[in-house]
Design an enzyme around this catalytic site. Sequence first.
Site, PDB file in Angstrom:
ATOM      1  N   VAL A 205       0.857  -1.190   0.000  1.00 53.71           N
ATOM      2  CA  VAL A 205       0.000   0.000   0.000  1.00 53.71           C
ATOM      3  C   VAL A 205       0.891   1.237   0.000  1.00 53.71           C
ATOM      4  O   VAL A 205       1.881   1.320   0.748  1.00 53.71           O
ATOM      5  CB  VAL A 205      -0.925  -0.006   1.246  1.00 53.71           C
ATOM      6  CG1 VAL A 205      -1.698   1.287   1.362  1.00 53.71           C
ATOM      7  CG2 VAL A 205      -1.888  -1.183   1.170  1.00 53.71           C
ATOM      8  N   ALA A 206       0.557   2.191  -0.843  1.00 52.31           N
ATOM      9  CA  ALA A 206       1.383   3.392  -0.988  1.00 52.31           C
ATOM     10  C   ALA A 206       1.529   4.128   0.347  1.00 52.31           C
ATOM     11  O   ALA A 206       0.588   4.199   1.141  1.00 52.31           O
ATOM     12  CB  ALA A 206       0.757   4.313  -2.023  1.00 52.31           C
ATOM     13  N   HIS A 207       2.709   4.650   0.546  1.00 49.84           N
ATOM     14  CA  HIS A 207       3.046   5.387   1.768  1.00 49.84           C
ATOM     15  C   HIS A 207       3.204   6.869   1.425  1.00 49.84           C
ATOM     16  O   HIS A 207       3.803   7.188   0.396  1.00 49.84           O
ATOM     17  CB  HIS A 207       4.354   4.842   2.340  1.00 49.84           C
ATOM     18  CG  HIS A 207       4.895   5.652   3.476  1.00 49.84           C
ATOM     19  ND1 HIS A 207       4.397   5.542   4.751  1.00 49.84           N
ATOM     20  CD2 HIS A 207       5.869   6.608   3.504  1.00 49.84           C
ATOM     21  CE1 HIS A 207       5.061   6.375   5.537  1.00 49.84           C
ATOM     22  NE2 HIS A 207       5.950   7.043   4.808  1.00 49.84           N
ATOM     23  N   PRO A 208       2.716   7.756   2.228  1.00 48.43           N
ATOM     24  CA  PRO A 208       1.953   7.583   3.451  1.00 48.43           C
ATOM     25  C   PRO A 208       0.465   7.806   3.200  1.00 48.43           C
ATOM     26  O   PRO A 208       0.023   8.931   2.994  1.00 48.43           O
ATOM     27  CB  PRO A 208       2.508   8.701   4.352  1.00 48.43           C
ATOM     28  CG  PRO A 208       2.825   9.814   3.384  1.00 48.43           C
ATOM     29  CD  PRO A 208       3.101   9.179   2.048  1.00 48.43           C
ATOM     30  N   GLU A 212      -2.682   2.438   4.614  1.00 47.06           N
ATOM     31  CA  GLU A 212      -1.598   1.651   5.225  1.00 47.06           C
ATOM     32  C   GLU A 212      -2.045   1.067   6.564  1.00 47.06           C
ATOM     33  O   GLU A 212      -1.541   0.032   7.009  1.00 47.06           O
ATOM     34  CB  GLU A 212      -0.372   2.530   5.474  1.00 47.06           C
ATOM     35  CG  GLU A 212       0.531   2.683   4.278  1.00 47.06           C
ATOM     36  CD  GLU A 212       1.784   3.454   4.665  1.00 47.06           C
ATOM     37  OE1 GLU A 212       2.877   2.888   4.545  1.00 47.06           O
ATOM     38  OE2 GLU A 212       1.658   4.627   5.091  1.00 47.06           O
TER      39      GLU A 212
END
Length: 233
Positions: A205-208, A212
């Site tokens: 999952v892409a941060h931030p 997440e």
Amino acid sequence: MDRVSGRSGDRVALHAIIGGSHRIIEGSHLLVALGKTPNTNGIGLECAGVELTSSGYVSVNDRLETTAPAVWAMGDCAGSPAFTHMAFDDFRIVRDNLRGRKRSTTGRQVPFCLFIEPELARVGLNEVDAKRQGVDYRLTELPISSILRTRTTGETRGKLKALIGEDDRILGFTALGPRAGELLPPVQIAMRTGLSYHAIEELIVAHPTYAEGLVSLFSNIKPPLERHGTINA
Ligand SMILES: Cc1cc2nc3c(=O)[nH]c(=O)nc-3n(C[C@H](O)[C@H](O)[C@H](O)COP(=O)(O)OP(=O)(O)OC[C@H]3O[C@@H](n4cnc5c(N)ncnc54)[C@H](O)[C@@H]3O)c2cc1C
């Protein structure tokens, strides 16, 4: 409830007897939600052979057919869960049935989001439901402040919570926090397609992002023997 004192918008106190003892709940505002009644009286539905339920909703079967041939009812008046998205789904069911498909309201998900501060969103079972239904579950929780995105926004109130079944499927998910409603769909897809919680735990999952938090939540499941459900409760 026993009585209310004060003035809504300023300061109010609710005096209630809860579990046999007197409690005072204080706050700034009082919202009284008494529910809704369907507006189905006096419009001649009986002339068309459209029957009502004892509560005044249009009586429908699981395909949303009324008691009159070729007459369908959708949304609030049909007693569907009173949400815009459920009325929209009713429309899709009727549309598809008119096209010859066999679609039903039985067993469908009813997600909801309360737009309070922070948002409260839920789909599936919560702990009260699970206990009432005698469903065994494992519980996982995550404070919203553990989601790194909240360090950039300062919105740290709330928590995520999920119930996991014996077979590792997700039974229910509740989110209280910023953009909570946006976290529902990935969990809904997993629930609807019968995926185990590992499918979300293993996502990249892409941060931030707030999403997440789902990975952290589902990485935190207790071993099957440490249940919170009815067997060991
Ligand atoms: C204050 C409030 C906030 C809400 N917030 C949310 C929310 O945040 N999210 C959510 O999902 N849901 C929310 N809801 C619920 C949501 O609005 C309803 O569930 C949804 O609108 C139901 O859609 P519907 O098409 O069945 O009925 P409606 O949207 O009520 O449409 C029915 C239409 O029929 C018309 N009508 C009624 N009687 C007659 C008649 N005799 N002849 C002709 N026309 C008639 C009405 O004027 C209306 O236009 C909220 C409801 C309220 C009251």
